[in-house]
Structures are given as C-alpha cells and as structure tokens.
Motif scaffolding. Sequence first.
Motif, PDB file in Angstrom:
ATOM      1  N   HIS A  27      -8.532  -7.226   1.660  1.00  0.00           N
ATOM      2  CA  HIS A  27      -7.335  -7.257   2.490  1.00  0.00           C
ATOM      3  C   HIS A  27      -6.220  -7.991   1.745  1.00  0.00           C
ATOM      4  O   HIS A  27      -6.465  -9.022   1.111  1.00  0.00           O
ATOM      5  CB  HIS A  27      -7.595  -7.986   3.810  1.00  0.00           C
ATOM      6  N   PHE A  28      -5.013  -7.472   1.845  1.00  0.00           N
ATOM      7  CA  PHE A  28      -3.862  -8.196   1.323  1.00  0.00           C
ATOM      8  C   PHE A  28      -2.613  -7.716   2.037  1.00  0.00           C
ATOM      9  O   PHE A  28      -2.631  -6.725   2.770  1.00  0.00           O
ATOM     10  CB  PHE A  28      -3.747  -8.047  -0.196  1.00  0.00           C
ATOM     11  N   TRP A  29      -1.528  -8.436   1.822  1.00  0.00           N
ATOM     12  CA  TRP A  29      -0.273  -8.179   2.531  1.00  0.00           C
ATOM     13  C   TRP A  29       0.740  -7.536   1.593  1.00  0.00           C
ATOM     14  O   TRP A  29       0.929  -7.987   0.472  1.00  0.00           O
ATOM     15  CB  TRP A  29       0.287  -9.483   3.092  1.00  0.00           C
ATOM     16  N   LEU A  30       1.382  -6.484   2.074  1.00  0.00           N
ATOM     17  CA  LEU A  30       2.383  -5.775   1.282  1.00  0.00           C
ATOM     18  C   LEU A  30       3.777  -6.267   1.655  1.00  0.00           C
ATOM     19  O   LEU A  30       4.216  -6.145   2.797  1.00  0.00           O
ATOM     20  CB  LEU A  30       2.274  -4.264   1.521  1.00  0.00           C
ATOM     21  N   GLU A  31       4.481  -6.791   0.666  1.00  0.00           N
ATOM     22  CA  GLU A  31       5.778  -7.415   0.890  1.00  0.00           C
ATOM     23  C   GLU A  31       6.925  -6.399   0.938  1.00  0.00           C
ATOM     24  O   GLU A  31       6.823  -5.291   0.413  1.00  0.00           O
ATOM     25  CB  GLU A  31       6.065  -8.415  -0.229  1.00  0.00           C
ATOM     26  N   HIS A  32       8.002  -6.821   1.525  1.00  0.00           N
ATOM     27  CA  HIS A  32       9.256  -6.070   1.569  1.00  0.00           C
ATOM     28  C   HIS A  32       9.734  -5.783   0.141  1.00  0.00           C
ATOM     29  O   HIS A  32       9.888  -6.695  -0.667  1.00  0.00           O
ATOM     30  CB  HIS A  32      10.289  -6.912   2.323  1.00  0.00           C
ATOM     31  N   GLY A  33       9.914  -4.499  -0.186  1.00  0.00           N
ATOM     32  CA  GLY A  33      10.387  -4.115  -1.511  1.00  0.00           C
ATOM     33  C   GLY A  33       9.293  -3.947  -2.548  1.00  0.00           C
ATOM     34  O   GLY A  33       9.586  -3.669  -3.716  1.00  0.00           O
ATOM     35  N   SER A  34       8.031  -4.082  -2.146  1.00  0.00           N
ATOM     36  CA  SER A  34       6.933  -3.980  -3.110  1.00  0.00           C
ATOM     37  C   SER A  34       6.515  -2.528  -3.327  1.00  0.00           C
ATOM     38  O   SER A  34       6.802  -1.636  -2.526  1.00  0.00           O
ATOM     39  CB  SER A  34       5.729  -4.790  -2.630  1.00  0.00           C
TER      40      SER A  34
END
Length: 249
Positions: A154-161
């Motif tokens: 699991h991981f978090w996808l950032e704004h603009g990635s």
Amino acid sequence: MQQLSLFETTNTLPIEYYPGFLNNTEANTLFAQCKALAWQQNKSRMLGKPLQVPRLECMYGEPGASYLYSNSVTLEAHPWTNELLYVCDRITVKTGFAFDIVIGNRYRTGLDSIGWHSDDEPSMGYRPAIASVSLEACRKFSIKPKIKGSKSTHFWLEHGSLLLMLPRCQEGYTHQLPKDDKCSLERINLTFRPNEWKSALGQVLAYAGFHPNKTARIHLFGTILESSIIVQTCASLGVKVTFEEDWHG
C-alpha cells in the motif's frame, strides 16, 4: 497524511514512481481543466444486474478508439484536448512508452473507488505499459501478486505524481483504489494506455480508400464487440471484412 516511500518497493514491483512529475502549479492547472471533461456515470453488470460504477469516467484519444472492460462497459474516445495530449507527450519523453488513449477516473469523495482488478483488456495489446497521473486528493493505492495468499503493498499517490505500471504488471499483479471514509476531497486519475484495435481499424480504413467495394483482410484480435465495430464501420464505406487468425500482412 504521510506519504509512504515507494523507493523501498519499486525494486520488487513492476512499477516506477515519479513524485512531482507535474509541479504544483501544473498539477493545479490540469486538475481545473480536467473538471470540464466529458464525465459520465456508467453502469456495469454484476451477476446479471446493472450497477452504477462508483466513480465518473471519460476517455480521450485517437480517432475511432474504444475500450471495453468488465464485458459490459464500453468507452468511446473523444478527440484529444491540447492539455491531455501535452501530458501524454511528456510521459512518453519521460518513460519511453507511447500511448493512444487516456481514461479518466473522477473520484468525487473517498466513497468513490475501484476494486481489485488487472487492466488486461485485449484492446491494449500484449503486455501493455500504463501510466497513471494523480491529481488533487492523495489516495491509497494497493497492489499485490495474483498468487493466492499474497500480501498487498500500500502507498499513497500524491498530487501531480506519475505511476508507471510496466509491461507484465497486468498479467502478474492486481491493484485497487479502496474507499477512504476520511477523505472528503476529489481526486482525478488519468491513465494513459495503448490501444491496438484502433490500428487495425485504421488499416482497414486505409484499404477502403484504395479498394472500394472489395474485401479487406485483417488479423483476428480483441473482442466480438470490437470486431463488429470494425465490420459496421467498413460496411458503411462499402468494404467487406474477413478475419483470419493467421494473417499478418
């Protein structure tokens, strides 16, 4: 919300992650532009019953491209916007992979989601690479091998990635964007993909221009629906089509 580092996991997963692929100004501008895209709420079939897809969708790309998933939802490509084509070209420069379409998913709140799946539809061809640009809300993305009992990463996808799922990812892994009851923000995800069947249609249309009222031969591929679209399109141009499993010319 804490961002989990992908650098510890990308060496074992068939993915590449580029945080800050778009700077904050670029990402904000693209997010605002994407709000004006031709979003629609589609219905899929589950156990024979129609169910609303828990997100909004749209598709842009090359003329004549279409995309069928879950054997029930068909997306038809709107013409590229200048903004989407610009992002597509930047991804190609960054990754070396070329793409024909982009499918947009609009998650209005954390209650919108997409379940475990692999993007292995025949229209994308053999072992496609898929590039995913995330805008606005930071949401958890999960991926796991298809082997029974495998653990999820699991991981978090950032704004603009930018998240790139490499060839072989779809055949060996499944992924999801689960619900997040604590998220009230909107997220737009742009997934850039190849689209093989539109090349076949383009081939037949080119044939039609030089050989009206004759029969075009084309290699059998994709789904019955995709094949029928080709037949219908060519019939309107006065060209018959035969599908041959061993034809490569």
